[in-house]
Enzyme design. Structure first.
Site, PDB file in Angstrom:
ATOM      1  N   ARG A 160     -28.523  55.930 -68.270  1.00  0.00           N
ATOM      2  CA  ARG A 160     -28.569  55.930 -70.002  1.00  0.00           C
ATOM      3  C   ARG A 160     -27.207  55.200 -70.019  1.00  0.00           C
ATOM      4  O   ARG A 160     -27.281  54.820 -70.051  1.00  0.00           O
ATOM      5  CB  ARG A 160     -27.738  58.055 -69.534  1.00  0.00           C
ATOM      6  N   GLU A 164     -17.099  59.970 -75.592  1.00  0.00           N
ATOM      7  CA  GLU A 164     -17.000  58.642 -74.647  1.00  0.00           C
ATOM      8  C   GLU A 164     -15.828  59.599 -74.367  1.00  0.00           C
ATOM      9  O   GLU A 164     -15.396  59.820 -74.696  1.00  0.00           O
ATOM     10  CB  GLU A 164     -16.526  56.952 -74.781  1.00  0.00           C
ATOM     11  N   HIS A 165     -15.545  59.683 -72.861  1.00  0.00           N
ATOM     12  CA  HIS A 165     -14.694  60.788 -72.001  1.00  0.00           C
ATOM     13  C   HIS A 165     -13.488  61.703 -72.361  1.00  0.00           C
ATOM     14  O   HIS A 165     -12.711  61.722 -72.850  1.00  0.00           O
ATOM     15  CB  HIS A 165     -13.409  59.246 -72.148  1.00  0.00           C
ATOM     16  N   ASP A 212     -16.543  64.608 -71.962  1.00  0.00           N
ATOM     17  CA  ASP A 212     -17.572  65.491 -71.478  1.00  0.00           C
ATOM     18  C   ASP A 212     -16.210  66.468 -70.113  1.00  0.00           C
ATOM     19  O   ASP A 212     -16.687  67.250 -70.141  1.00  0.00           O
ATOM     20  CB  ASP A 212     -18.380  65.079 -70.655  1.00  0.00           C
ATOM     21  N   SER A 264     -24.844  53.800 -65.850  1.00  0.00           N
ATOM     22  CA  SER A 264     -24.392  55.323 -65.211  1.00  0.00           C
ATOM     23  C   SER A 264     -26.132  55.168 -63.700  1.00  0.00           C
ATOM     24  O   SER A 264     -26.703  55.908 -63.602  1.00  0.00           O
ATOM     25  CB  SER A 264     -25.730  56.799 -65.633  1.00  0.00           C
ATOM     26  N   ASP A 297     -23.652  62.098 -67.169  1.00  0.00           N
ATOM     27  CA  ASP A 297     -24.348  61.502 -66.351  1.00  0.00           C
ATOM     28  C   ASP A 297     -25.375  62.677 -66.339  1.00  0.00           C
ATOM     29  O   ASP A 297     -26.537  62.132 -66.161  1.00  0.00           O
ATOM     30  CB  ASP A 297     -24.203  60.637 -65.979  1.00  0.00           C
ATOM     31  N   ASN A 317     -16.268  49.608 -61.770  1.00  0.00           N
ATOM     32  CA  ASN A 317     -16.145  50.447 -60.518  1.00  0.00           C
ATOM     33  C   ASN A 317     -15.560  51.761 -60.688  1.00  0.00           C
ATOM     34  O   ASN A 317     -14.603  51.077 -60.263  1.00  0.00           O
ATOM     35  CB  ASN A 317     -16.681  50.182 -58.277  1.00  0.00           C
TER      36      ASN A 317
HETATM   37  P1  ADP Z   1     -22.050  52.761 -63.067  1.00  0.00           P
HETATM   38  O1  ADP Z   1     -20.896  53.054 -64.427  1.00  0.00           O
HETATM   39  O2  ADP Z   1     -23.697  51.811 -63.076  1.00  0.00           O
HETATM   40  O3  ADP Z   1     -22.642  54.533 -62.488  1.00  0.00           O
HETATM   41  P2  ADP Z   1     -20.208  52.844 -60.987  1.00  0.00           P
HETATM   42  O4  ADP Z   1     -19.490  51.747 -60.851  1.00  0.00           O
HETATM   43  O5  ADP Z   1     -19.695  54.335 -61.015  1.00  0.00           O
HETATM   44  O6  ADP Z   1     -21.447  52.265 -61.913  1.00  0.00           O
HETATM   45  O7  ADP Z   1     -21.215  52.957 -59.516  1.00  0.00           O
HETATM   46  C1  ADP Z   1     -21.520  51.678 -58.996  1.00  0.00           C
HETATM   47  C2  ADP Z   1     -22.569  51.595 -57.722  1.00  0.00           C
HETATM   48  O8  ADP Z   1     -23.581  52.627 -57.493  1.00  0.00           O
HETATM   49  C3  ADP Z   1     -22.378  50.462 -57.067  1.00  0.00           C
HETATM   50  O9  ADP Z   1     -21.418  49.726 -57.075  1.00  0.00           O
HETATM   51  C4  ADP Z   1     -23.110  51.225 -55.693  1.00  0.00           C
HETATM   52  O10 ADP Z   1     -22.434  51.547 -55.018  1.00  0.00           O
HETATM   53  C5  ADP Z   1     -23.782  52.009 -56.372  1.00  0.00           C
HETATM   54  N1  ADP Z   1     -25.510  51.572 -56.889  1.00  0.00           N
HETATM   55  C6  ADP Z   1     -25.613  51.227 -58.156  1.00  0.00           C
HETATM   56  N2  ADP Z   1     -26.631  50.856 -58.135  1.00  0.00           N
HETATM   57  C7  ADP Z   1     -27.341  50.883 -57.343  1.00  0.00           C
HETATM   58  C8  ADP Z   1     -28.669  50.555 -57.021  1.00  0.00           C
HETATM   59  N3  ADP Z   1     -29.461  50.223 -56.796  1.00  0.00           N
HETATM   60  N4  ADP Z   1     -29.023  50.894 -55.027  1.00  0.00           N
HETATM   61  C9  ADP Z   1     -27.830  51.591 -54.174  1.00  0.00           C
HETATM   62  N5  ADP Z   1     -26.456  51.455 -55.181  1.00  0.00           N
HETATM   63  C10 ADP Z   1     -26.401  51.424 -55.995  1.00  0.00           C
HETATM   64  P1  NG1 Z   2     -20.062  55.931 -66.184  1.00  0.00           P
HETATM   65  O1  NG1 Z   2     -20.966  55.410 -67.080  1.00  0.00           O
HETATM   66  O2  NG1 Z   2     -20.892  56.349 -64.987  1.00  0.00           O
HETATM   67  O3  NG1 Z   2     -19.238  54.908 -65.854  1.00  0.00           O
HETATM   68  C1  NG1 Z   2     -18.236  57.702 -66.696  1.00  0.00           C
HETATM   69  C2  NG1 Z   2     -18.245  59.811 -66.501  1.00  0.00           C
HETATM   70  C3  NG1 Z   2     -18.915  60.530 -67.639  1.00  0.00           C
HETATM   71  C4  NG1 Z   2     -18.283  59.915 -68.492  1.00  0.00           C
HETATM   72  C5  NG1 Z   2     -18.211  58.729 -68.679  1.00  0.00           C
HETATM   73  C6  NG1 Z   2     -17.348  58.148 -70.528  1.00  0.00           C
HETATM   74  C7  NG1 Z   2     -19.271  60.119 -64.166  1.00  0.00           C
HETATM   75  C8  NG1 Z   2     -20.147  60.184 -63.319  1.00  0.00           C
HETATM   76  N1  NG1 Z   2     -19.678  59.272 -65.149  1.00  0.00           N
HETATM   77  O4  NG1 Z   2     -19.571  57.387 -67.069  1.00  0.00           O
HETATM   78  O5  NG1 Z   2     -19.158  61.357 -67.045  1.00  0.00           O
HETATM   79  O6  NG1 Z   2     -17.041  60.628 -68.650  1.00  0.00           O
HETATM   80  O7  NG1 Z   2     -17.774  58.271 -67.866  1.00  0.00           O
HETATM   81  O8  NG1 Z   2     -17.599  59.498 -71.507  1.00  0.00           O
HETATM   82  O9  NG1 Z   2     -18.049  59.988 -63.740  1.00  0.00           O
END
Ligand code: ADP
Ligand code: NG1
Length: 458
Positions: A43, A49-50, A52, A145, A190, A233
């Site tokens: 999404r 932002e921040h 929810d 996300s 998300d 991450n």
């Molecule tokens: P986001 O903002 O994209 O949610 P996060 O840092 O919270 O980022 O999460 C990213 C993590 O999700 C990656 O380090 C990995 O562990 C997992 N991930 C994302 N895409 C994939 C994928 N295609 N296959 C396996 N794991 C994935």
């Molecule tokens: P992303 O962009 O997926 O890291 C995170 C939080 C949301 C929201 C946003 C900031 C998770 C799974 N996602 O999103 O709930 O707080 O940051 O708006 O914790």
């Protein structure tokens, strides 16, 4: 209940080359055929932002990029996970003995969050085992996300493998809770848009109770995502949870200063509801109650009348136990003002005045300034990218998602789109070979996509 599974469709795989390719890889990996496919989109958050996790409504839309799982239920209680991306290593575990590693959040842990969420919610004593092949097209750790799409997709696949169905709202709420097994204390934006999205419309997502309302975006503008190519991450760092804790502590102090039961007040929105004030009035309360200097943990404990031990054990998360100072004034000010901007954005989309695009762009710019200065969740690369996008014709540009890296979203008048894309590519991505290599998937216009689905072979 028939109404529970509107996310199931029968398709001819031949007409879906991507699924067909995934099926072939599955067959060569597991020596059997997938019985169904689950898809969950990423999404982009347009504004809000921040907030929810503070209880406030947000305004995202699903994107085309997604997580896709080819799955086969097994009669033995074993989960085998494989990924088309070889940097995500194979993983197997007993379905009755799920352990989620928070200190080292490897990819399979996100799958296990979704699996465990369904296992517990549906009280599955003997959950079905599964062979799963996963493929993802959402850039990871970029604010689009990917983690939640993986959690939701795993949840949906587990539900299907166990012959169960649930309303989408229930699925969204349970996946929001289960992603917290990884250690991040996110809100539900998300996972909610992942299940509740509909093609062609952005959504206002409200919480408690969870509700998604269509938001018609203006026709004269495109929404363009640009990746700063800085990854962050959430689960491997404490940036995100520190902000959640700052909001939680701000809630407690505001509640205490206004004579509310602070122990029973957990979110900034609860304070507003209990005081029966408008968001603008809450901003005045923030000015009255907080000082702009950071609060030490001792000052907060003293204010609440509890020991530091109690404060850490009862309020702070595992990965924020060592934090000693918290900015409460700035974070609360961001949250209440951003919550108001979301409502204004929705109102402008509904009323569609002649200058809608300009007004929406202004709100996006204010949102970025607040994220950068008050919430401090931007970074130099994101700020540079926002400046470049504005310079080349965006009417509004802001970081999207958690921040500290990841993507921006910009609103660009349709007639300027082509030139905008060419100029931003030149100005940001041609800086280095590394970024140029990534550019193809890093700069693109996007339209509101559909929500999570199960596909069965027709
Ligand atoms: P986001 O903002 O994209 O949610 P996060 O840092 O919270 O980022 O999460 C990213 C993590 O999700 C990656 O380090 C990995 O562990 C997992 N991930 C994302 N895409 C994939 C994928 N295609 N296959 C396996 N794991 C994935
Ligand atoms: P992303 O962009 O997926 O890291 C995170 C939080 C949301 C929201 C946003 C900031 C998770 C799974 N996602 O999103 O709930 O707080 O940051 O708006 O914790």
């Amino acid at each position: 209940m028939a109404g529970d599974v509107p996310y199931t469709a029968s398709i001819q795989l031949l007409e879906e080359p991507r699924l067909l390719k995934l099926k072939k890889t599955f067959v060569s990996k597991f020596k059997s055929t997938p019985k169904f496919y689950a898809r969950a989109p990423g999404r982009v958050n347009l504004i809000g932002e921040h907030i929810d996790y503070c209880g406030y409504a947000v305004l995202p839309m699903a994107i085309e990029q997604d997580i896709l799982i080819a799955a086969e239920p097994l009669s033995i209680p074993v989960i085998h996970l494989a990924n088309t991306n070889s940097s995500y290593l194979d993983f197997s575990t007993n379905a009755n003995d799920i352990e989620i590693n928070r200190t080292k959040p490897l990819w399979h842990n996100y799958f296990l969050c979704g699996f465990k969420g369904i296992k517990e919610h549906c009280s599955l004593d003997c959950p079905s085992g599964m062979n799963c092949l996963i493929e993802g097209t959402i850039p990871p750790s970029s604010g689009l996300s990917s983690s939640s799409a993986l959690v939701c997709c795993a949840g949906l696949a587990t539900l299907m493998a166990n012959g169960k169905s649930l309303p989408k709202v229930e699925l969204a709420e349970l996946c929001s809770k289960s992603e917290r097994y990884i250690g991040t204390e996110g809100g539900g934006m998300d996972q909610s848009i992942c299940f509740l999205a509909e093609k062609g419309t952005a959504k206002l997502i409200e919480f408690n109770p969870l509700k998604a309302t269509d938001v018609r975006l203006p026709e004269g503008a495109a929404f363009v995502i640009a990746n700063s190519c800085v990854a962050m991450n959430k689960a491997a760092t404490s940036h995100f949870n520190i902000r959640v804790m700052e909001c939680r502590l701000a809630t407690k102090l505001l509640a205490k200063s206004k004579g509310l039961d602070w122990k029973a007040t957990t979110k900034l929105q609860d304070v507003q509801v209990k005081l029966k004030l408008s968001l603008e009035e809450m901003l005045a309360v923030v000015e009255e109650v907080f000082h702009p200097e950071p609060y030490s943990i001792e000052e907060i404990g003293g204010n609440l009348g509890i020991s530091l031990k109690e404060l850490r054990a009862e309020i702070l998360s595992q990965n924020t136990q060592d934090v000693t100072t918290f900015k409460l004034y700035q974070r609360a000010k961001h949250v209440y003002s951003e919550a108001a901007r979301v409502l204004q954005f929705k109102k402008i989309c509904t009323e569609a005045p002649d200058d809608a695009v300009q007004l929406l762009g202004d709100l996006m710019n204010q949102s970025h300034a607040s994220c950068k200065d008050l919430y401090e969740c931007s970074c130099p690369e994101l700020n540079q990218l926002v400046d470049i996008c504005l310079q080349f014709g965006a009417v509004g540009s802001r970081l999207t998602g958690a921040g500290w890296g990841g993507c921006t979203v910009s609103m660009v008048p349709m007639d300027k789109l082509e030139k905008f894309l060419a100029n931003v590519k030149e100005a940001y991505y041609k800086n280095s070979d590394h970024m140029l290599a990534l550019e193809e998937n890093s700069l693109f216009a996007t339209n509101p996509g559909g929500g999570a689905m199960i596909f069965l072979e027709a």
